[in-house]
Every structure is written in structure tokens, then in C-alpha cells.
Write an enzyme that holds these catalytic residues in place. Structure first.
Site, PDB file in Angstrom:
ATOM      1  N   VAL A  68       0.237   1.393   9.955  1.00 55.12           N
ATOM      2  CA  VAL A  68      -0.849   1.297   9.726  1.00 55.12           C
ATOM      3  C   VAL A  68       0.303  -0.073   8.876  1.00 55.12           C
ATOM      4  O   VAL A  68       0.406   0.623   7.702  1.00 55.12           O
ATOM      5  CB  VAL A  68      -1.813   1.032   9.083  1.00 55.12           C
ATOM      6  N   ALA A 113       0.979  -1.413   4.292  1.00 57.11           N
ATOM      7  CA  ALA A 113       1.289   0.063   4.753  1.00 57.11           C
ATOM      8  C   ALA A 113       0.879   1.433   4.423  1.00 57.11           C
ATOM      9  O   ALA A 113       1.051   1.647   3.381  1.00 57.11           O
ATOM     10  CB  ALA A 113       2.657  -0.798   5.131  1.00 57.11           C
ATOM     11  N   LYS A 114       0.887   2.150   5.709  1.00 56.79           N
ATOM     12  CA  LYS A 114       0.782   3.161   5.925  1.00 56.79           C
ATOM     13  C   LYS A 114       0.675   3.841   6.714  1.00 56.79           C
ATOM     14  O   LYS A 114       0.361   4.133   7.450  1.00 56.79           O
ATOM     15  CB  LYS A 114      -0.996   3.445   4.684  1.00 56.79           C
ATOM     16  N   GLY A 115       1.301   5.477   6.751  1.00 50.03           N
ATOM     17  CA  GLY A 115       1.416   6.381   7.677  1.00 50.03           C
ATOM     18  C   GLY A 115       0.947   7.320   7.729  1.00 50.03           C
ATOM     19  O   GLY A 115       0.301   7.961   6.624  1.00 50.03           O
ATOM     20  N   ASP A 154       3.708  10.367   0.226  1.00 48.37           N
ATOM     21  CA  ASP A 154       1.950  10.513  -0.327  1.00 48.37           C
ATOM     22  C   ASP A 154       1.515  12.343  -0.061  1.00 48.37           C
ATOM     23  O   ASP A 154       2.466  12.870  -0.426  1.00 48.37           O
ATOM     24  CB  ASP A 154       1.674  10.089   0.556  1.00 48.37           C
TER      25      ASP A 154
END
Ligand code: GLU
Length: 423
Positions: A68, A113-115, A154
Site C-alpha cells: 500500500v 508505504a507498507k507491505g 518490519d
């Protein structure tokens, strides 16, 4: 509160619901920029991908993956990738939005952003883990890149996984694109100090906050929830500064030692066993963790841990949010009314992405800094950002969280406004 997106229905304490309520609280302090508020309440882009791999036993398994990009107004997307069996699109949306706020709060030239992949990596062999990582990277390859969106470690991801991501992206683009991910191994363009940077940032902001409220670190009683890369490093740095880490909780249980846990033995033990059964501690029920007589609490695990009930019971004077989103909005109100100071995630744990930024800059210039320089620059950036936020909190008489959002959202929405709407 609701941003009325058809694809996610947040509840009051869910990650996205928590984030939306944090955004609502900052609106009164944004003046004319509040006109752009909806920008903060919907991700720019959200990609859901299927990640099929052949397992070691010959079967085919499918995992759900996400990336995202919440906001790209101030620069390329930036944020980690999480491997966890309970990852959802909603959670990744919230984590990506917190990255937007975090990068702006410390003034890094990035969006957020992050996944994530909905997978339990402890149940995969090394080969299966590599396949999942590579296929996921290839699938999100259409939106990531050194100038587009830069993933990083992460929860449950590390330097090895970043190396596979860098290699996959590089193979697909016919390049050696070290700048496509950060948190890489040192000899692959990684940065000294990156592994410990998030925990170090928690310590630096905690040290400053403690000084301002007159809490002496010498002998201060610290409890840490989550003993991975963030919690264990922060614990070590507080112990070095004279504090006593009396309790640690992780997924294996809760341990306690009135005189302070021996971290030199606990850290390596926990890496292979988890904290439970550590020789030199007594075992507590998990819920007792929240009733302990402590000065500083460091939540460094997952979201939603500090509920209203736990906020009412907490004895700490200072909460340092190493995790993203550990405090639900109702608990935030309770802590504020009880005079407990919360250094919020979006500044407290920004040390990781700050050294990620150093790594990305070093990769571009192909010139690498020594560890002292990195730690000094990190310290300077974190202290400067916290001072600005503290002044904003004093000026408006608001919590540090709302003040961090105020500083950050002003930067984000000013950039948004200056760029203007296209077409
Ligand atoms: N995953 C870390 C965070 O939540 C670091 C992200 C990065 O370095 O890009 O801030």
C-alpha cells in the site's frame, strides 16, 4: 471518522480506525490545509497480490500479499514489509499511513508505504521463505523502485529477506539496484547502525522525554513488550544508561526480575527460545504485566496492545511506542487524563526509517559513512524533531501524538497543495 472506502470497514480500535481517529484529532490545528484532509484518509494506491509457491513437499501454496502506498506527496514511498499470519489489507493501510506521518515528522523526503504477506514464516523452510519473498517482490515490482517506493524490514523480515528482494528486483530490471530496499546486509549496500537504529531511536526520544519530565534514568524501572529487533535493543540501551529492565513479555510469555534482568544473557537466549523459561527470572501471567510497578513502558510488539482497561491499570509515567499503533484511541485519552506521557510511534520509532534514509543516500552516492557518524546524525535528527513536536504540544496544549500529527500533516498537506491536483 469513516473515510467511506468500500474495501475496508474499520472499527474504533482496529488499526485503520485508530489512524482515522488520530487524523480527526489533528484537523483543528491545520487551518486552511484541513481542506485537503481527505488526502490523509485514503491511500493513494493499494495492491493485493497472489503469491503462489511450490512447497518442499511438492504441494502448491498460495499466500496473500499487499503493498500500500498511502501518500507520495513528499517523495517516494517508504516502509517495511511484514510477514505475519494475521496481516490484513486494513492493517497494512494503517501501517502505510503511519509511515507517511513518521517520515514527515522527522522531515525525511519520503511518502509512506507498507507491505505484508499473510504467512507464518516460522512454518516455512529457508527455501520456501526465499520463494515467497521473491515471488512477492516480483508481483509488487510494478510499483516499487529506488525512486518509486523503497521497502525495508518490519515484523519477521530481516537483512537476508531484503537481499532476496534486492536481487529479484535487480534481475527483473537488468540492474544492480541496491537503492530499491533498505535494511540490506552491509556488503550489499546496507548501512552500519541500521539494525539497531529503531531501538536506538526509542532510547534517544525516551532519554529526552525522561529529562523533560524529571525522570531519572538511573534506577528507573522499565518493562518491555516484544523482544525483537526494537524491544531488545531499546532495553539494552536503557540498561546501559542505568535503568533496570524488570519485565519483558513476548509471544512465549512474561518474565520478571525485581533486581533487573541480565540482558547480556537474556538477549541471546530470547533469540532462540523466546523469553519464557529464562534462568534468572520469575514467570508472570501475561495480564500481570500491565499491573507492574514501573516507570517506563516500551510496547514494541504489535498494534492494539494498550487497551482502555490496561491504560487504567498502567503505573508507568512514560510510554515509549517502539511498535506501530500499540495504543487504541480510548486508551490514549485515559493515559493523557492520568498524566502518563506517551511518546508516540510516529516519532518514537522513527529511528529505523531515518537510518534507512541514510542507507538509501549512501547507496546513491556509493559513499559509506562510519557508525559513529550515523549514530550522531540519528541522535541529532531525533532530538530536533522531538523538540519541534514538544513546542507544538506546549503551544496548543495537546498530546505529543496530536502534536506529531500536526507537524507532519502540515508538511504533507503543504506539499499536496503546492503540487496541486492533476490534471
Ligand atoms: N519497518 C520500520 C518502521 O515501521 C522501518 C521502515 C523503513 O525503514 O522503511 O518504521
Amino acid at each position: 471518522m469513516h473515510s467511506n472506502l468500500s474495501y475496508v470497514q474499520p472499527t474504533a480500535n482496529s488499526p485503520w480506525g485508530t489512524y482515522l481517529s488520530q487524523v480527526d484529532r489533528v484537523m483543528p490545528y491545520l487551518g486552511r490545509l484541513a481542506r485537503w484532509s481527505e488526502t490523509l484518509k485514503r491511500p493513494k494506491r493499494a495492491l493485493i497480490v497472489d503469491v503462489p509457491i511450490e512447497m518442499d513437499d511438492g504441494s502448491i501454496a498460495h499466500f496473500e500479499g499487499y503493498r500500500v502506498q498511502h501518500n507520495l506527496s513528499r517523495g517516494p514511498g517508504k516502509g517495511g514489509v511484514r510477514f505475519h499470519p494475521e496481516v490484513t489489507l486494513e492493517e497494512v493501510m494503517a501501517l502505510s499511513a503511519w509511515m507517511t506521518v513518521k517520515c514527515a515528522a522527522v522531515n525525511l523526503p519520503y511518502g509512506g508505504a507498507k507491505g505484508g504477506i499473510r504467512v507464518d514464516p516460522t512454518r516455512l523452510s529457508q527455501q520456501e521463505l526465499e520463494k515467497v519473498t521473491r515471488r512477492y517482490t516480483s508481483e509488487i515490482g510494478v510499483i516499487i523502485g529506488p525512486q518509486q517506493d523503497i521497502p525495508a524490514p518490519d515484523v519477521n523480515t530481516n537483512a537476508q529477506i531484503m537481499a532476496w528482494m534486492m536481487d529479484t528486483y535487480s534481475m527483473n530490471t537488468g540492474s544492480t539496484a541496491t537503492g530499491v530496499v533498505t535494511g540490506k546486509p552491509i556488503h550489499l549496500g546496507g548501512s552500519l547502525g541500521r539494525v539497531k537504529a529503531t531501538g536506538r531511536g526509542v532510547f534517544v526520544t525516551g532519554r529526552e522525554a525522561a529529562r523533560r519530565i524529571g525522570l531519572n534514568l538511573q534506577g528507573a524501572r522499565v518493562a518491555v513488550q516484544g523482544f525483537g529487533n526494537v524491544g531488545s535493543v531499546a532495553a539494552e540501551l536503557f540498561a546501559e544508561a542505568g535503568a533496570k529492565v524488570v519485565a519483558v513479555q513476548d509471544h512465549t510469555g512474561t518474565i520478571y526480575n525485581e533486581a533487573g534482568l541480565d540482558l547480556a544473557r537474556l538477549v541471546p537466549w530470547a533469540r532462540s527460545h523466546g523469553v519464557a523459561d529464562f534462568n534468572g527470572s520469575e514467570r508472570l501471567d501475561n495480564e500481570q504485566f500491565w499491573d507492574l510497578n514501573i516507570d517506563i513502558l516500551i510496547p514494541a510488539a504489535l498494534e492494539g496492545q494498550i487497551t482502555a482497561d490496561r491504560a487504567n491499570r498502567l503505573k508507568a509515567r512514560l510510554v515509549l511506542e517502539g511498535a506501530n499503533g500499540p495504543t487504541v484511541p480510548e486508551a490514549d485519552n485515559i493515559l493523557a487524563s492520568r498524566g502518563v506521557l506517551v511518546v508516540p510511534d510516529v516519532i518514537c520509532n522513527a529511528g529505523g526509517v531515518t537510518v534507512s534514509y541514510f542507507e538509501w543516500v549512501q547507496d546513491f552516492s556509493s559513499f559509506f559513512w562510519d557508525e559513529d557518524e550515523i549514530n550522531q546524525r540519528l541522535d541529532r535528527i531525533m532530538v530536533h524533531a522531538l523538540n519541534q513536536i514538544w513546542d507544538t504540544a506546549d503551544r496548543h496544549k495537546i498530546t505529543l501524538r496530536t502534536a506529531t500529527f500536526a507537524v507532519a500533516c502540515e508538511r504533507i498537506l503543504t506539499a499536496r497543495q503546492e503540487r496541486g491536483l492533476y490534471p
